[in-house]
Design a protein around this motif. Structure first.
Motif, PDB file in Angstrom:
ATOM      1  N   PRO A 217      62.188  41.883  -6.036  1.00 27.89           N
ATOM      2  CA  PRO A 217      61.095  40.959  -6.355  1.00 27.89           C
ATOM      3  C   PRO A 217      60.009  40.955  -5.280  1.00 27.89           C
ATOM      4  O   PRO A 217      60.313  40.906  -4.089  1.00 27.89           O
ATOM      5  CB  PRO A 217      61.801  39.596  -6.425  1.00 27.89           C
ATOM      6  CG  PRO A 217      63.240  39.900  -6.627  1.00 27.89           C
ATOM      7  CD  PRO A 217      63.477  41.182  -5.893  1.00 27.89           C
ATOM      8  N   LYS A 218      58.758  41.001  -5.731  1.00 35.93           N
ATOM      9  CA  LYS A 218      57.626  40.914  -4.814  1.00 35.93           C
ATOM     10  C   LYS A 218      56.462  40.209  -5.503  1.00 35.93           C
ATOM     11  O   LYS A 218      56.317  40.286  -6.723  1.00 35.93           O
ATOM     12  CB  LYS A 218      57.179  42.301  -4.339  1.00 35.93           C
ATOM     13  CG  LYS A 218      58.158  42.974  -3.387  1.00 35.93           C
ATOM     14  CD  LYS A 218      57.543  44.212  -2.757  1.00 35.93           C
ATOM     15  CE  LYS A 218      58.494  44.830  -1.735  1.00 35.93           C
ATOM     16  NZ  LYS A 218      57.888  45.991  -1.043  1.00 35.93           N
ATOM     17  N   VAL A 219      55.655  39.534  -4.701  1.00 37.88           N
ATOM     18  CA  VAL A 219      54.451  38.895  -5.226  1.00 37.88           C
ATOM     19  C   VAL A 219      53.408  39.962  -5.515  1.00 37.88           C
ATOM     20  O   VAL A 219      53.109  40.803  -4.661  1.00 37.88           O
ATOM     21  CB  VAL A 219      53.873  37.890  -4.195  1.00 37.88           C
ATOM     22  CG1 VAL A 219      52.567  37.283  -4.721  1.00 37.88           C
ATOM     23  CG2 VAL A 219      54.880  36.787  -3.889  1.00 37.88           C
ATOM     24  N   VAL A 220      52.856  39.948  -6.748  1.00 35.87           N
ATOM     25  CA  VAL A 220      51.808  40.903  -7.099  1.00 35.87           C
ATOM     26  C   VAL A 220      50.503  40.212  -7.491  1.00 35.87           C
ATOM     27  O   VAL A 220      49.493  40.872  -7.717  1.00 35.87           O
ATOM     28  CB  VAL A 220      52.259  41.846  -8.238  1.00 35.87           C
ATOM     29  CG1 VAL A 220      53.383  42.756  -7.764  1.00 35.87           C
ATOM     30  CG2 VAL A 220      52.668  41.065  -9.475  1.00 35.87           C
ATOM     31  N   ASP A 221      50.532  38.883  -7.589  1.00 35.30           N
ATOM     32  CA  ASP A 221      49.301  38.148  -7.878  1.00 35.30           C
ATOM     33  C   ASP A 221      49.535  36.671  -7.621  1.00 35.30           C
ATOM     34  O   ASP A 221      50.671  36.193  -7.649  1.00 35.30           O
ATOM     35  CB  ASP A 221      48.876  38.345  -9.337  1.00 35.30           C
ATOM     36  CG  ASP A 221      47.424  37.931  -9.606  1.00 35.30           C
ATOM     37  OD1 ASP A 221      46.669  37.727  -8.630  1.00 35.30           O
ATOM     38  OD2 ASP A 221      47.048  37.831 -10.787  1.00 35.30           O
ATOM     39  N   VAL A 222      48.448  35.977  -7.330  1.00 30.17           N
ATOM     40  CA  VAL A 222      48.468  34.531  -7.189  1.00 30.17           C
ATOM     41  C   VAL A 222      47.321  33.982  -8.017  1.00 30.17           C
ATOM     42  O   VAL A 222      46.189  34.473  -7.924  1.00 30.17           O
ATOM     43  CB  VAL A 222      48.302  34.091  -5.716  1.00 30.17           C
ATOM     44  CG1 VAL A 222      48.212  32.570  -5.623  1.00 30.17           C
ATOM     45  CG2 VAL A 222      49.462  34.603  -4.874  1.00 30.17           C
TER      46      VAL A 222
END
Length: 205
Positions: A159-164
């Motif tokens: 899991p990784k952040v790809v947008d906020v």
């Protein structure tokens, strides 16, 4: 070109919280639960640093490894360059990824000092295309709650952040529009963007 990474996005990347699972098909539960655990873990680490009494420079040093590990900066960078990524040379792509990383890190770490006493209200998690959207409300003393949605991808294998998404605006969509417009105004020349990013980093204090 507008200043990269509007304040709402830079600030939003500094804090998050655990999210409650909504009703979902059985096949989706694992992905939702994984994203919830990831956001909770990542957010707790960020909040512990941001709310600590550590000197600002030490906070920046401690947050950098978290950003490198839990935010898919390269994926965000490629998305933000849009169709111009495909026409960029390998050398331009390599240089752009490095510049984008530096600009993003500067934008985030510059805002650390703005945060004190961060707390959260639990939101929801739901599928968002191939990714998972985790909704949160970020609260700070004397400030209205900020609705923030975190888009989590497992395409990299974890899991990784790809947008906020803050105030209804997507970080990566906003940035892609800005970059695309800038390059188009400069005759489709990717080097024009690279020079602008290079200048911005050089002028950073």
């Amino acid at each position: 070109m507008q200043t990269p990474f509007p304040r709402r996005h830079a600030l939003a990347l500094l804090a998050t919280c655990a999210a409650a699972l909504p009703a979902a098909p059985a096949w989706a539960v694992d992905a939702l639960a994984q994203s919830r655990s990831f956001v909770s873990m990542f957010g707790n680490k960020l909040v512990n640093i941001v709310n600590s009494d550590l000197p600002l420079e030490k906070k920046k040093q401690d947050i950098l490894p978290l950003l490198n590990q839990y935010v898919d900066v390269d994926a965000i960078a490629r998305f933000c360059l849009g169709r111009y990524w495909r026409i960029a040379t390998p050398e331009q792509q390599t240089r752009y990824l490095k510049l984008f990383h530096d600009v993003l890190v500067n934008a985030i770490t510059d805002k650390i000092g703005d945060y004190r006493g961060v707390t959260f209200v639990v939101g929801t998690s739901a599928p968002s295309g191939d990714d998972t959207a985790v909704s949160t409300v970020i609260n700070r003393p004397g400030q209205p709650g900020a609705d923030t949605q975190w888009i989590i991808s497992t395409a990299s294998g974890s899991p990784k952040v790809v947008d906020v998404v803050g105030e209804g605006a997507s970080l990566r969509l906003t940035q892609r529009q800005d970059y695309g417009s800038f390059i188009a105004r400069n005759g489709g020349n990717v080097d024009a963007l690279l020079r602008a990013l290079d200048k911005q980093i050089a002028n950073h204090h």
